[in-house]
Design a protein around this motif. Structure first.
Motif, mmCIF file in Angstrom:
data_model
loop_
_atom_site.group_PDB
_atom_site.id
_atom_site.type_symbol
_atom_site.label_atom_id
_atom_site.label_comp_id
_atom_site.label_asym_id
_atom_site.label_seq_id
_atom_site.Cartn_x
_atom_site.Cartn_y
_atom_site.Cartn_z
ATOM 1 N N UNK A 5 5.185 -23.728 -35.832
ATOM 2 C CA UNK A 5 5.022 -25.039 -36.291
ATOM 3 C C UNK A 5 3.505 -25.616 -35.705
ATOM 4 N N UNK A 6 3.263 -26.650 -36.323
ATOM 5 C CA UNK A 6 1.965 -27.296 -36.112
ATOM 6 C C UNK A 6 2.189 -29.022 -35.684
ATOM 7 N N UNK A 7 1.648 -29.271 -34.557
ATOM 8 C CA UNK A 7 1.465 -30.637 -34.262
ATOM 9 C C UNK A 7 0.095 -30.975 -34.280
ATOM 10 N N UNK A 8 -0.416 -31.745 -35.028
ATOM 11 C CA UNK A 8 -1.796 -32.137 -35.063
ATOM 12 C C UNK A 8 -1.889 -33.450 -35.430
ATOM 13 N N UNK A 9 -3.111 -34.107 -34.520
ATOM 14 C CA UNK A 9 -3.651 -35.437 -34.707
ATOM 15 C C UNK A 9 -2.614 -36.600 -34.855
ATOM 16 N N UNK A 66 12.428 -23.083 -25.807
ATOM 17 C CA UNK A 66 11.145 -21.984 -26.143
ATOM 18 C C UNK A 66 10.260 -22.638 -27.143
ATOM 19 N N UNK A 67 9.125 -22.554 -26.766
ATOM 20 C CA UNK A 67 7.770 -22.916 -27.507
ATOM 21 C C UNK A 67 7.131 -21.891 -27.959
ATOM 22 N N UNK A 68 7.042 -21.095 -29.129
ATOM 23 C CA UNK A 68 6.547 -19.829 -29.512
ATOM 24 C C UNK A 68 5.616 -19.924 -30.858
ATOM 25 N N UNK A 69 4.609 -19.276 -30.678
ATOM 26 C CA UNK A 69 3.800 -19.232 -31.951
ATOM 27 C C UNK A 69 3.548 -20.567 -32.993
ATOM 28 N N UNK A 70 3.085 -21.416 -31.978
ATOM 29 C CA UNK A 70 2.925 -22.949 -32.587
ATOM 30 C C UNK A 70 1.459 -23.347 -32.197
ATOM 31 N N UNK A 71 1.027 -24.351 -32.911
ATOM 32 C CA UNK A 71 -0.308 -24.979 -32.693
ATOM 33 C C UNK A 71 -0.072 -26.256 -32.318
ATOM 34 N N UNK A 72 -0.901 -26.797 -31.300
ATOM 35 C CA UNK A 72 -1.001 -28.212 -30.822
ATOM 36 C C UNK A 72 -2.382 -28.775 -30.647
ATOM 37 N N UNK A 73 -2.796 -29.405 -31.612
ATOM 38 C CA UNK A 73 -4.249 -29.491 -32.029
ATOM 39 C C UNK A 73 -4.669 -31.177 -32.203
ATOM 40 N N UNK A 96 -6.484 -34.561 -26.574
ATOM 41 C CA UNK A 96 -7.201 -35.571 -25.501
ATOM 42 C C UNK A 96 -6.938 -35.491 -24.426
ATOM 43 N N UNK A 97 -5.461 -35.160 -23.826
ATOM 44 C CA UNK A 97 -4.932 -34.883 -22.548
ATOM 45 C C UNK A 97 -5.239 -33.378 -22.396
ATOM 46 N N UNK A 98 -4.124 -33.124 -21.544
ATOM 47 C CA UNK A 98 -4.087 -31.478 -21.013
ATOM 48 C C UNK A 98 -3.318 -30.705 -22.249
ATOM 49 N N UNK A 99 -3.700 -29.500 -22.419
ATOM 50 C CA UNK A 99 -2.988 -28.587 -23.221
ATOM 51 C C UNK A 99 -1.617 -28.370 -23.059
ATOM 52 N N UNK A 100 -1.095 -28.264 -21.676
ATOM 53 C CA UNK A 100 0.207 -28.363 -21.161
ATOM 54 C C UNK A 100 0.140 -29.115 -20.018
ATOM 55 N N UNK A 110 -1.104 -22.142 -29.493
ATOM 56 C CA UNK A 110 -2.700 -22.403 -29.340
ATOM 57 C C UNK A 110 -2.569 -23.988 -28.828
ATOM 58 N N UNK A 111 -3.358 -24.191 -28.043
ATOM 59 C CA UNK A 111 -3.586 -25.635 -27.465
ATOM 60 C C UNK A 111 -5.028 -25.986 -27.711
ATOM 61 N N UNK A 112 -5.423 -27.044 -28.456
ATOM 62 C CA UNK A 112 -6.872 -27.047 -28.782
ATOM 63 C C UNK A 112 -7.274 -28.559 -28.992
ATOM 64 N N UNK A 113 -8.126 -29.114 -28.502
ATOM 65 C CA UNK A 113 -8.890 -30.223 -28.795
ATOM 66 C C UNK A 113 -7.916 -31.314 -28.529
#
Length: 289
Positions: free
Chosen positions: A142-146, A162-169, A197-201, A192-195
């Motif tokens: 899944x993707x969580x973006x913007x 479980x958090x797997x194969x997802x994007x946090x951007x 404003x706070x921490x990736x995790x 992937x944790x990208x861009x």
């Protein structure tokens, strides 16, 4: 009422039954509306677009009983409270999109039961957190973006997630915020944790992790500062190694066109570094190429 092992399916179509076409449920006129309000156990809502029409105190889909399922649906149009609200146990969101949840909202997806499973869904461009969950949560592909605020906030005290194969951007706060110390029995990998404003995790309270945190890519979170917070190695734990052992080193934007095409590009240090970097590259004792 429907017995838990049986799912009552509300299925939309456009031309022919089973064509997966989406009909639109359009809210208008009044405040306090819910596009769907489900009070019975075991209901699946499939192939709908729910548009809140920017109405005050509106919610796209509200489940008030267990065994709730949303499939191939989209919630949009400025829902001012929540996009989807899961208030009981056994929740599934699959192949769906939640976007443009409006100003003053609590979260695009809210889950107070356990477990909540989110699979192949796109939660983006909401004026609040992407997901707030108080129970066991499993997120895959899944993707969580913007989103304005945190991409995903897991607030349960001691649940294995479980958090797997997802994007946090490109969320304005943390990509993934963890409260649960039970995460040491969960899994965060191949993400992937990208861009952000706070921490990736961001772990609210320091806790040790081990190989359950691995093969995650980080880039340009926290304005280029520390990419994670409060994830530590203690009492013989080898988190310091596990957190980096299989992580790809990403030094430039890895996406083809973030927000339009979230696929990996072929740029050296970007998408090329993340391609084929997930685990397992091969299964123990088994060829899998």
């Amino acid at each position: 009422p429907i017995n838990a092992p049986v799912i009552g399916r509300i299925i939309s179509y456009t031309t022919t039954r089973g064509d997966l076409g989406r009909s639109t449920v359009q809210m208008s006129t009044n405040t306090g509306l819910k596009g769907f309000q489900v009070t019975g156990t075991g209901v699946s809502i499939e192939n709908f677009i729910v548009d809140c029409g920017s109405l005050g105190t509106s919610t796209g889909i509200s489940f008030e009983a267990a065994f709730a399922r949303v499939v191939n649906s989209k919630v949009q149009g400025g829902c001012s409270t929540k996009g989807i609200d899961f208030t009981s146990n056994q929740n599934l969101l699959v192949d769906s999109e939640i976007t443009a949840v409006g100003s003053g909202c609590t979260s695009a997806v809210n889950a107070t039961g356990t477990p909540t499973n989110i699979i192949r869904s796109y939660i983006h461009d909401n004026a609040c957190a992407g997901l707030i969950s108080t129970g066991t949560t499993n997120i895959t592909r899944s993707i969580f973006r913007s989103n304005t605020g945190i991409g995903v906030s897991l607030t349960a005290a001691s649940t294995p997630n479980t958090i797997a194969a997802s994007t946090f951007d490109a969320n304005t706060s943390d990509g993934l915020k963890l409260t649960s110390v039970g995460m040491m029995y969960g899994y965060v990998g191949n993400n992937l944790f990208t861009g952000n404003g706070g921490y990736g995790i961001n772990a609210v309270a320091a806790f040790p992790v081990d190989i359950a945190f691995d093969a995650n890519g980080f880039y340009n979170n926290n304005s280029g500062g520390a990419q994670t917070n409060n994830i530590t190695s203690t009492a013989g734990n080898f988190a310091a190694v596990a957190m980096t052992y299989h992580n790809p080193t990403i030094t430039v934007d890895p996406y083809v066109s973030a927000g339009t095409n979230q696929g990996l590009n072929t740029t050296t240090g970007g998408g090329a570094a993340a391609r084929n970097a997930g685990l397992p590259g091969a299964f123990p004792g088994l060829a899998s190429t």
